[in-house]
Design a protein around this motif. Sequence first.
Motif, PDB file in Angstrom:
ATOM      1  N   THR A 194       0.832  -1.193   0.000  1.00  0.00           N
ATOM      2  CA  THR A 194       0.000   0.000   0.000  1.00  0.00           C
ATOM      3  C   THR A 194       0.868   1.244   0.000  1.00  0.00           C
ATOM      4  O   THR A 194       2.083   1.182   0.147  1.00  0.00           O
ATOM      5  CB  THR A 194      -0.977   0.020   1.199  1.00  0.00           C
ATOM      6  N   VAL A 195       0.189   2.364  -0.195  1.00  0.00           N
ATOM      7  CA  VAL A 195       0.833   3.667  -0.256  1.00  0.00           C
ATOM      8  C   VAL A 195       0.276   4.484   0.901  1.00  0.00           C
ATOM      9  O   VAL A 195      -0.938   4.511   1.097  1.00  0.00           O
ATOM     10  CB  VAL A 195       0.483   4.352  -1.597  1.00  0.00           C
ATOM     11  N   THR A 196       1.145   5.105   1.670  1.00  0.00           N
ATOM     12  CA  THR A 196       0.652   5.863   2.831  1.00  0.00           C
ATOM     13  C   THR A 196       0.841   7.361   2.598  1.00  0.00           C
ATOM     14  O   THR A 196       1.667   7.761   1.782  1.00  0.00           O
ATOM     15  CB  THR A 196       1.399   5.482   4.115  1.00  0.00           C
ATOM     16  N   PRO A 197       0.069   8.185   3.312  1.00  0.00           N
ATOM     17  CA  PRO A 197       0.216   9.634   3.121  1.00  0.00           C
ATOM     18  C   PRO A 197       1.579  10.154   3.573  1.00  0.00           C
ATOM     19  O   PRO A 197       2.091  11.109   3.018  1.00  0.00           O
ATOM     20  CB  PRO A 197      -0.886  10.236   3.996  1.00  0.00           C
ATOM     21  N   LEU A 205       3.642   0.770   9.886  1.00  0.00           N
ATOM     22  CA  LEU A 205       3.082  -0.468   9.336  1.00  0.00           C
ATOM     23  C   LEU A 205       4.184  -1.500   9.106  1.00  0.00           C
ATOM     24  O   LEU A 205       4.002  -2.692   9.337  1.00  0.00           O
ATOM     25  CB  LEU A 205       2.342  -0.194   8.022  1.00  0.00           C
ATOM     26  N   ASP A 208       5.094  -3.096  12.253  1.00  0.00           N
ATOM     27  CA  ASP A 208       4.040  -4.027  12.668  1.00  0.00           C
ATOM     28  C   ASP A 208       3.993  -5.287  11.811  1.00  0.00           C
ATOM     29  O   ASP A 208       3.104  -6.120  11.984  1.00  0.00           O
ATOM     30  CB  ASP A 208       2.664  -3.337  12.620  1.00  0.00           C
ATOM     31  N   GLU A 210       3.573  -5.498   8.398  1.00  0.00           N
ATOM     32  CA  GLU A 210       2.693  -5.509   7.231  1.00  0.00           C
ATOM     33  C   GLU A 210       3.453  -5.700   5.922  1.00  0.00           C
ATOM     34  O   GLU A 210       2.853  -5.995   4.895  1.00  0.00           O
ATOM     35  CB  GLU A 210       1.893  -4.210   7.153  1.00  0.00           C
TER      36      GLU A 210
ATOM     37  N   ILE B 100      -4.397   7.262  12.377  1.00  0.00           N
ATOM     38  CA  ILE B 100      -3.236   6.377  12.318  1.00  0.00           C
ATOM     39  C   ILE B 100      -3.400   5.210  13.294  1.00  0.00           C
ATOM     40  O   ILE B 100      -3.038   4.074  13.015  1.00  0.00           O
ATOM     41  CB  ILE B 100      -1.930   7.180  12.575  1.00  0.00           C
ATOM     42  N   VAL B 103      -6.112   2.729  11.966  1.00  0.00           N
ATOM     43  CA  VAL B 103      -5.565   1.916  10.869  1.00  0.00           C
ATOM     44  C   VAL B 103      -4.656   0.825  11.419  1.00  0.00           C
ATOM     45  O   VAL B 103      -4.744  -0.342  11.018  1.00  0.00           O
ATOM     46  CB  VAL B 103      -4.807   2.819   9.871  1.00  0.00           C
ATOM     47  N   MET B 104      -3.813   1.188  12.379  1.00  0.00           N
ATOM     48  CA  MET B 104      -2.897   0.181  12.925  1.00  0.00           C
ATOM     49  C   MET B 104      -3.665  -0.897  13.682  1.00  0.00           C
ATOM     50  O   MET B 104      -3.324  -2.078  13.613  1.00  0.00           O
ATOM     51  CB  MET B 104      -1.846   0.847  13.812  1.00  0.00           C
ATOM     52  N   LEU B 107      -5.297  -3.158  11.076  1.00  0.00           N
ATOM     53  CA  LEU B 107      -4.337  -4.016  10.383  1.00  0.00           C
ATOM     54  C   LEU B 107      -3.780  -5.092  11.306  1.00  0.00           C
ATOM     55  O   LEU B 107      -3.381  -6.161  10.848  1.00  0.00           O
ATOM     56  CB  LEU B 107      -3.212  -3.175   9.766  1.00  0.00           C
ATOM     57  N   ALA B 206      -6.488   9.671   4.698  1.00  0.00           N
ATOM     58  CA  ALA B 206      -5.451   8.712   5.047  1.00  0.00           C
ATOM     59  C   ALA B 206      -5.996   7.279   5.066  1.00  0.00           C
ATOM     60  O   ALA B 206      -5.375   6.362   4.522  1.00  0.00           O
ATOM     61  CB  ALA B 206      -4.846   9.063   6.398  1.00  0.00           C
ATOM     62  N   ILE B 210      -4.498   4.459   2.574  1.00  0.00           N
ATOM     63  CA  ILE B 210      -3.731   3.332   3.111  1.00  0.00           C
ATOM     64  C   ILE B 210      -4.457   2.018   2.856  1.00  0.00           C
ATOM     65  O   ILE B 210      -3.883   1.057   2.358  1.00  0.00           O
ATOM     66  CB  ILE B 210      -3.474   3.501   4.625  1.00  0.00           C
TER      67      ILE B 210
END
Lengths: 331, 536
Positions: A194-197, A205, A208, A210, B100, B103-104, B107, B206, B210
């Motif tokens: 994925t692409v993050t801001p 990520l 973690d 990912e 943020i 999202v974490m 995931l 965001a 993501i």
Amino acid sequence: MRLTTQTIIAAGLTLIAGGASAQTPVLTVYTYDSFTADWGPGPGIELAFEEICGCDLQFISAGDGAALLSRLRLEGARSEADIVLGLDTNLTAAAVEAGLMAEHGGDIVGLTLPVDWDDSHFVPFDWGYFAFVHRTDMEDVPNSFEALAASDAQIIIQDPRSSTPGLGLLMWVRHVYGDDAPAIWEGLADNIVTVTPGWSEAYGLFLDGEADMVLSYTTSPAYHLIAEEDDGYGAAAFEEGHYLQIEVGGILATADNPDLAQSFLDFMLSPAFQTILPTTNWMYPAALPTEDLPEGFETLTQPASALIYSATEAAAVRDAALATWQNALSQ
Amino acid sequence: MAKRAQPITPLQTIGGAFVALVVLIIFGSLGAVILHAEGVSGLRASDWAAIRFTLLQAMLSALVSCLAAIPVARALARRRFIGRSAYISLMGAPFILPVIVAVMGLLAIFGRAGWLNAALEGIGLGTIDIYGLFGVVLAHVFLNLPLATRLILQAWLSLPAERTRLAHSLNFTTADMRRHFEWPLLRATLPGAALIIFLICTTSFAVALILGGGPGATTVELAIYQAFRFDFDLGRAALLGVIQVGICISAGLLAWRFVSAADFGAGLDRAAMAWPGDNWWVRINDGAALIFAGTFLLLPLGAVTADGLTSVIGLPLSTWQAALRSIVLALASTALAVGLALPIALLIAGHAARARLEGAGLKGAGLKAAGLEAVGLLSIAVSPLVIGTGLFLIVFPVANPVTLSLPITGMVNALVALPFLLRALIPAAAQAEASQGRLADALGMTGTARLRHAILPRLRRPLGFGAGLAAAFSMGDLGVIALFSAQGQETLPLEMYRLFGSYRTTDAQGAAVLLMGLSLGLFWMFDRGGRVNAAT
């Protein structure tokens, strides 16, 4: 009652006069957000510069480099900023074109950048190589973009529209592959989780679990090694070379006190400033010999060659590079 | 004798003035950006793609959130169980999480390295890939299901106990209850709930990027970011901001067409009664809905908590200072938001009550009520980046925006919280007018007496809930402080982002838990305050 009013006015006047008579010049430095954090380089630099300048150094922060530039453009000629600290070479052309910058007058000596520096508006203060960071237990670490595209390694990158590392990656691919860049991006599409801001989300990520790799800097493993005593991270060396991010400071055209601003730029290249950077900003200082780097930096990946576009080239290619990226990844 | 359904009170006049103020701030900010731009440039093909994707994902997210919320709200309305109150409060947590963190958390459960995939792989079922439109909708449902549930639950709880008693004596079955009570209640509530969630999702950026997995998941908000940061094209940014306003107003008018007021007449505020037609099948359904929703919402929160709880104690001093600052800011924003929302809600409820008497639909008073509420929703639909930049441009010539960063952030947070308060207050206020208005008229009660005795007691619960949302939202939102910050003015969300932004993930996760705890605490405090003496 009358007496009270008079007292207040008198007290107010005394305050104003007192403030004026002290005549401590203020140097206002605009910089990005993480620079001024308690654990960032800002506090140490403020302390060190105020010891020698007889001035009051004030940091004002705004997001990241690109947010900083937008802010300065919004403020225009009325800005109180004397110095901008933290633009990179992908942004400097726009700053100069918008008429925001004054030329610096100092001699730039002692730079330890891997490339030559010649810019009449900006002075570099630190730099880093973009790189894909991975855990050291990763098998078959790719050694080029082509190898990465051919592998099933999963990566996280940042959006170039909202992130400076994201834009750096566009420049990197473009610099290496030129007109073949679209094919490389298409090959990379299935590797991109994925692409993050921004950088923070991407790196979070990655930590973690990912993805196998994340776009960051060759200096990222130094944080884990030095601050966390964890040698489990590395940066993949790409044989085609690594694109640079060079962070710079410059004097604004609106600066009230250009001499003081110039003395800050000179201070920026002095050891007092430079030695603070490696373990606060986790980048290479722009004017500090390798042997003066903290222990641990010698373990970092050393790219075969350093790639960079000049500020004008970067400004010229970025729109096309963005379109390529969007087309390849939107399918 | 021709009589107004309800006299216009001074408070409603103030409401009208506040609506004008909100319009002024939002359009003033937009206008400031347009004026600063060197001409308004047109949209690009990629902007249109962003608009299409924004509408698609927001519609899906609103639809799924609301549909999923119905069984959960119904179960909460019908069941009494130990821990129900805690369940309701905790369920509010995802909505108020910083992006943020949410999202974490998601995931950690649904991601490539998440628990779900580990479990699926363990039993040999392969893995699922969350990234894509599915992931975007999943995340938006995670964030908004609690809000939808609470809004629908409010409606359920507004049913007078007298009606339930009547249903009991008529031996209503589940199907009867559905036809005579539940469906009309949903018709009155769902469009509004769907609208507000739709609008929240239109400004998503965001989360959409993501979990959408790449630039195909570009929303209008991201296009605005690009216009600001990458192209510095203020004209295009403002134009996209205007498009957000257009989407908001169209959606508002559309939603209003689907609303039909539920009119169950007045009750005497007796304690709620058990639901008729309760059998084992219904119980199993309710139990399943509660367990499923609870697991879906609480597992990611659990993952976030597990990651950060041990780091809370060791957080740097600056984080604690930021936390204190954020609490004060949240309380101030809430006070401001409640002060703005109450008069506006009464004004809109007045128009809505009149529209109901006139049977006018989307004409006359009905149109006024719809239009006013759409205005109230604007602050949620318009880019915080555009508003923040506009306010910056307005303030900059007269004062230093940096020294005003906390007041400006507090004001913008109050504006953004306003729609949540309105959404909670308006149905209750309209109901109160409908049920108590005539008696109050007959008694000649006007002004503060009417407000205090007839209306406010019926607003206590939604007021507490709305204020709780406002406080938690203000606590957790990064807001415009990111555009204006100076040393010593950091809020807790900003501090947390800084920690994330400088490798200090462990501290950042600790700050996230602290933030979540404080947001929940504030929410609980207000929400609980609104439910004092209530069986719910």
